[in-house]
Design a protein around this motif. Structure first.
Motif, mmCIF file in Angstrom:
data_model
loop_
_atom_site.group_PDB
_atom_site.id
_atom_site.type_symbol
_atom_site.label_atom_id
_atom_site.label_comp_id
_atom_site.label_asym_id
_atom_site.label_seq_id
_atom_site.Cartn_x
_atom_site.Cartn_y
_atom_site.Cartn_z
ATOM 1 N N ARG A 94 -2.726 1.393 8.379
ATOM 2 C CA ARG A 94 -1.654 2.341 8.707
ATOM 3 C C ARG A 94 -0.978 2.852 7.441
ATOM 4 N NH1 ARG A 94 0.421 -1.375 13.689
ATOM 5 N NH2 ARG A 94 -0.683 -0.294 15.384
ATOM 6 N N GLY A 95 -0.746 1.951 6.474
ATOM 7 C CA GLY A 95 -0.152 2.365 5.218
ATOM 8 C C GLY A 95 -1.050 3.309 4.440
ATOM 9 N N PHE A 96 -2.346 3.065 4.494
ATOM 10 C CA PHE A 96 -3.337 3.941 3.850
ATOM 11 C C PHE A 96 -3.249 5.353 4.425
ATOM 12 C CE2 PHE A 96 -7.834 5.500 4.035
ATOM 13 C CZ PHE A 96 -8.128 5.550 2.685
ATOM 14 N N PHE A 97 -3.228 5.455 5.745
ATOM 15 C CA PHE A 97 -3.121 6.771 6.385
ATOM 16 C C PHE A 97 -1.778 7.428 6.056
ATOM 17 C CE2 PHE A 97 -6.878 5.548 8.551
ATOM 18 C CZ PHE A 97 -7.428 6.685 9.122
ATOM 19 N N GLU A 98 -0.708 6.654 6.049
ATOM 20 C CA GLU A 98 0.607 7.208 5.741
ATOM 21 C C GLU A 98 0.651 7.734 4.314
ATOM 22 O OE1 GLU A 98 4.342 8.598 5.735
ATOM 23 O OE2 GLU A 98 3.122 8.027 7.476
ATOM 24 N N ALA A 99 0.069 7.005 3.361
ATOM 25 C CA ALA A 99 0.048 7.450 1.965
ATOM 26 C C ALA A 99 -0.702 8.775 1.834
ATOM 27 C CB ALA A 99 -0.600 6.377 1.087
ATOM 28 N N VAL A 153 0.814 -1.215 0.000
ATOM 29 C CA VAL A 153 0.000 0.000 0.000
ATOM 30 C C VAL A 153 0.849 1.268 0.000
ATOM 31 C CG1 VAL A 153 -0.285 -0.109 2.533
ATOM 32 C CG2 VAL A 153 -1.923 1.179 1.142
ATOM 33 N N THR A 154 1.951 1.296 0.745
ATOM 34 C CA THR A 154 2.722 2.541 0.832
ATOM 35 C C THR A 154 3.493 2.843 -0.451
ATOM 36 O OG1 THR A 154 4.498 1.322 1.936
ATOM 37 C CG2 THR A 154 2.964 2.552 3.334
ATOM 38 N N SER A 155 3.728 1.833 -1.288
ATOM 39 C CA SER A 155 4.417 2.088 -2.557
ATOM 40 C C SER A 155 3.449 2.334 -3.710
ATOM 41 C CB SER A 155 5.344 0.921 -2.907
ATOM 42 O OG SER A 155 4.613 -0.284 -3.043
ATOM 43 N N LEU A 156 2.311 1.647 -3.704
ATOM 44 C CA LEU A 156 1.395 1.741 -4.841
ATOM 45 C C LEU A 156 0.369 2.861 -4.727
ATOM 46 C CD1 LEU A 156 0.626 -2.043 -5.491
ATOM 47 C CD2 LEU A 156 2.228 -0.566 -6.712
ATOM 48 N N LEU A 157 -0.044 3.185 -3.496
ATOM 49 C CA LEU A 157 -1.153 4.131 -3.346
ATOM 50 C C LEU A 157 -0.768 5.595 -3.582
ATOM 51 C CD1 LEU A 157 -4.133 4.532 -2.798
ATOM 52 C CD2 LEU A 157 -3.652 4.463 -0.342
ATOM 53 N N PRO A 158 0.373 6.096 -3.089
ATOM 54 C CA PRO A 158 0.647 7.531 -3.262
ATOM 55 C C PRO A 158 0.598 8.040 -4.709
ATOM 56 C CG PRO A 158 2.102 6.634 -1.596
ATOM 57 C CD PRO A 158 1.386 5.466 -2.204
ATOM 58 N N PRO A 159 1.145 7.338 -5.721
ATOM 59 C CA PRO A 159 1.035 7.859 -7.094
ATOM 60 C C PRO A 159 -0.412 7.953 -7.583
ATOM 61 C CG PRO A 159 2.711 6.138 -6.958
ATOM 62 C CD PRO A 159 1.974 6.109 -5.666
ATOM 63 N N ILE A 160 -1.261 7.034 -7.125
ATOM 64 C CA ILE A 160 -2.672 7.084 -7.514
ATOM 65 C C ILE A 160 -3.363 8.276 -6.857
ATOM 66 C CG2 ILE A 160 -4.880 5.870 -7.285
ATOM 67 C CD1 ILE A 160 -3.313 3.251 -7.622
ATOM 68 N N ARG A 166 -1.055 11.001 4.195
ATOM 69 C CA ARG A 166 -0.228 12.052 4.802
ATOM 70 C C ARG A 166 0.839 12.529 3.823
ATOM 71 N NH1 ARG A 166 -1.151 9.523 9.931
ATOM 72 N NH2 ARG A 166 0.441 7.941 9.558
ATOM 73 N N GLN A 167 1.425 11.608 3.085
ATOM 74 C CA GLN A 167 2.462 11.978 2.117
ATOM 75 C C GLN A 167 1.927 12.914 1.045
ATOM 76 O OE1 GLN A 167 4.528 8.673 0.304
ATOM 77 N NE2 GLN A 167 4.665 7.553 2.245
ATOM 78 N N VAL A 168 0.726 12.621 0.559
ATOM 79 C CA VAL A 168 0.180 13.352 -0.589
ATOM 80 C C VAL A 168 -0.622 14.581 -0.156
ATOM 81 C CG1 VAL A 168 -1.295 13.116 -2.654
ATOM 82 C CG2 VAL A 168 0.190 11.234 -1.953
ATOM 83 N N GLY A 169 -1.086 14.575 1.100
ATOM 84 C CA GLY A 169 -1.895 15.697 1.576
ATOM 85 C C GLY A 169 -3.367 15.542 1.265
ATOM 86 N N THR A 170 -3.833 14.295 1.167
ATOM 87 C CA THR A 170 -5.251 14.014 0.930
ATOM 88 C C THR A 170 -5.865 13.408 2.197
ATOM 89 O OG1 THR A 170 -4.465 11.989 -0.151
ATOM 90 C CG2 THR A 170 -5.150 13.798 -1.588
ATOM 91 N N TRP A 171 -7.192 13.271 2.182
ATOM 92 C CA TRP A 171 -7.916 12.860 3.394
ATOM 93 C C TRP A 171 -8.237 11.366 3.344
ATOM 94 C CZ3 TRP A 171 -8.982 13.604 8.214
ATOM 95 C CH2 TRP A 171 -10.158 13.141 8.800
ATOM 96 N N PRO A 172 -7.772 10.599 4.336
ATOM 97 C CA PRO A 172 -8.140 9.186 4.431
ATOM 98 C C PRO A 172 -9.572 9.083 4.937
ATOM 99 C CG PRO A 172 -6.754 9.790 6.295
ATOM 100 C CD PRO A 172 -6.879 11.027 5.451
ATOM 101 N N GLY A 173 -10.511 8.916 4.019
ATOM 102 C CA GLY A 173 -11.908 9.202 4.339
ATOM 103 C C GLY A 173 -12.744 8.080 4.903
ATOM 104 N N GLY A 174 -12.222 6.842 4.934
ATOM 105 C CA GLY A 174 -13.094 5.809 5.476
ATOM 106 C C GLY A 174 -12.485 4.429 5.432
ATOM 107 N N VAL A 175 -13.256 3.472 5.942
ATOM 108 C CA VAL A 175 -12.826 2.074 5.991
ATOM 109 C C VAL A 175 -13.988 1.201 5.540
ATOM 110 C CG1 VAL A 175 -13.514 1.770 8.415
ATOM 111 C CG2 VAL A 175 -11.741 0.304 7.448
ATOM 112 N N HIS A 176 -13.642 0.108 4.862
ATOM 113 C CA HIS A 176 -14.631 -0.831 4.326
ATOM 114 C C HIS A 176 -14.239 -2.220 4.834
ATOM 115 C CE1 HIS A 176 -17.344 -2.135 0.870
ATOM 116 N NE2 HIS A 176 -16.756 -3.269 1.204
#
Length: 452
Positions: free
Chosen positions: A382-387, A333-340, A389-399
């Motif tokens: 945790r990786g979702f929240f970290e990604a 997640v920490t490598s793939l999510l930030p570019p998206i 934080r890196q990009v400056g977007t809001w981790p809006g929920g969990v499924h």
């Protein structure tokens, strides 16, 4: 009149011109026509105005002012349909929402994977059961899970049974959420006995006691608590995967107020990792309904793929319209999510970002049962929240997939379920779920991530 979608005329049936993955092979076309015709004449399960309220709530999530909790069964069952089971599932969702709201100080939009989640996409056409090679069980909307060839034949009348069970479930949920069960003064009563004795159950009771004190304080200050509806009832929305397109088409209705089309099988529907092809039937279908919609995004998706999907499903850049549910896996997640995240941010689409930490962390135990490690679920969150934080977007929920029962399907977490214990209470119709103690444990961990 059909809607204009991406410069093409859209109708509830226009998906039929596209390649449709994961559809049942119904053996009796006349029986299928009879079932879908009957569904088309039945009342809607939800109403367009409710779907619009959910879209407005998700717009707040997209803007960073709220958090969405999407939770419920992996696959609903015809066999386990009781008022107690529905109540206990709702109870866990309410407890998680209280922990998140109180612990993190953000409003929580509550969305249940319930009253419609009866079908599942599957990887293979057949599966080995008790030494026999059988057609794959695809959910009770399609076929039976009994280990016989006869039970595995797709039966369109099951769609009617799924509709009627969904209607009864919604009836009960509305009674619970509006009739006193969800009253905040009952916050202590939501703690089940087997949860209350756990560490997380005790932590929950501490929050409940603080809420009680706050309510007494407000009452002593002269605030009319009886007149505050939000203290006494909640709105629970519903979501499921729009997989069986004949069912979804049959329940799509034109709103009498706006003239727009809404899929009235649920307030919100999503397309999965296996069915989100841009030119596929599932994306075609959800592109034209006015419900809020979601799409699962897995590790095979590129940033360009996701931006193209946003353009297809939300060409008007409407806040609350599109939720992207990422399922990358704890190790990726920490490598793939930030570019998206960065690509979608640059595109200007106001999406709500939600993490599904379950599906990319599933494996088969040595004993042959599918399971998930609580630590992997938490690591992906945790990786979702970290990604973000890196990009400056809001981790809006969990499924998440969960149950109110004391099952032993996921490893670790509160109660520390081991591989040797998996067989003790493994009752899922498909994939492993968090039990109530693990779910509340996860809510406390999420609240800590949100505060950070």
């Amino acid at each position: 009149m059909a809607l204009e979608t991406a410069d093409r005329a859209w109708s509830p049936a226009s998906w039929r011109t596209k390649p449709a993955a994961q559809q049942p092979v119904w053996p009796d076309s006349e029986a299928l026509d009879r079932a879908t015709a009957e569904l088309s004449g039945l009342p809607p399960l939800v109403f367009a105005g409710e779907a619009r309220r959910l879209k407005a709530a998700l717009a707040e999530v997209a803007s960073g002012n709220a958090f969405v909790l999407q939770a419920g069964d992996c696959a609903e069952s015809f066999a386990e349909f009781t008022a107690d089971a529905i109540r206990d599932k709702l109870r866990v969702i309410l407890q998680m929402a209280v922990v998140l709201t109180y612990g993190a100080g953000v409003p929580v939009v509550k969305v249940g994977r319930i009253a419609g989640q009866f079908a599942k996409p599957r990887t293979a056409e057949t599966e080995a059961v008790a030494g026999k090679d059988l057609p794959t069980f695809r959910g009770h909307m399609i076929n039976g899970d009994e280990p016989t060839a006869e039970a595995r034949v797709p039966d369109p009348d099951r769609m009617l049974r799924a509709y009627h069970q969904s209607a009864s479930t919604l009836n009960l949920l509305r009674a619970f959420t509006r009739g006193g069960f969800a009253d905040l003064t009952q916050v202590h009563a939501w703690n089940q006995q087997f949860v209350a004795a756990s560490e997380q159950g005790r932590r929950y009771d501490e929050i409940a006691a603080e809420i009680d004190r706050a309510l007494r304080f407000m009452s002593a200050c002269g605030i009319d608590l009886a007149g505050e509806a939000n203290l006494h009832q909640v709105e629970l929305f519903t979501i499921h995967e729009a997989l069986v397109l004949g069912y979804e088409e049959a329940l799509t209705r034109r709103d009498s107020l706006t003239g727009d089309w809404y899929d009235c099988s649920a307030h919100m529907v999503w397309v999965g990792e296996r069915t989100r092809q841009l030119e596929g039937a599932h994306v075609e279908f959800i592109s034209g309904i006015c419900n809020p919609v979601g799409a699962k995004i897995g590790p095979g998706a590129s940033p360009d793929d996701v931006v193209d999907l946003c353009e297809r499903l939300d060409p008007g850049h409407v806040p609350g319209r599109l939720t992207l549910i990422t399922r990358m896996g704890a190790s990726r997640v920490t490598s793939l999510l930030p570019p998206i995240l960065e690509a979608v941010r640059r595109s200007g689409h106001p999406v709500a970002w939600v993490c599904d930490p379950m599906h990319a962390n599933t494996f088969v135990s040595d004993g042959g049962r599918k399971t998930r490690r609580f630590d992997d679920i938490l690591a992906e969150l945790r990786g979702f929240f970290e990604a973000h934080r890196q990009v400056g977007t809001w981790p809006g929920g969990v499924h998440v997939e969960l149950t109110g029962d004391d099952v032993t399907e996921c490893l670790g977490g509160e109660g520390d379920v081991t591989e040797a214990q998996l067989g003790q209470r493994y009752t899922t119709a498909c994939d492993p779920r968090l039990n109530a103690k693990q779910s509340i444990d996860l809510a406390f961990r999420l609240a800590e991530l949100l505060r950070a």
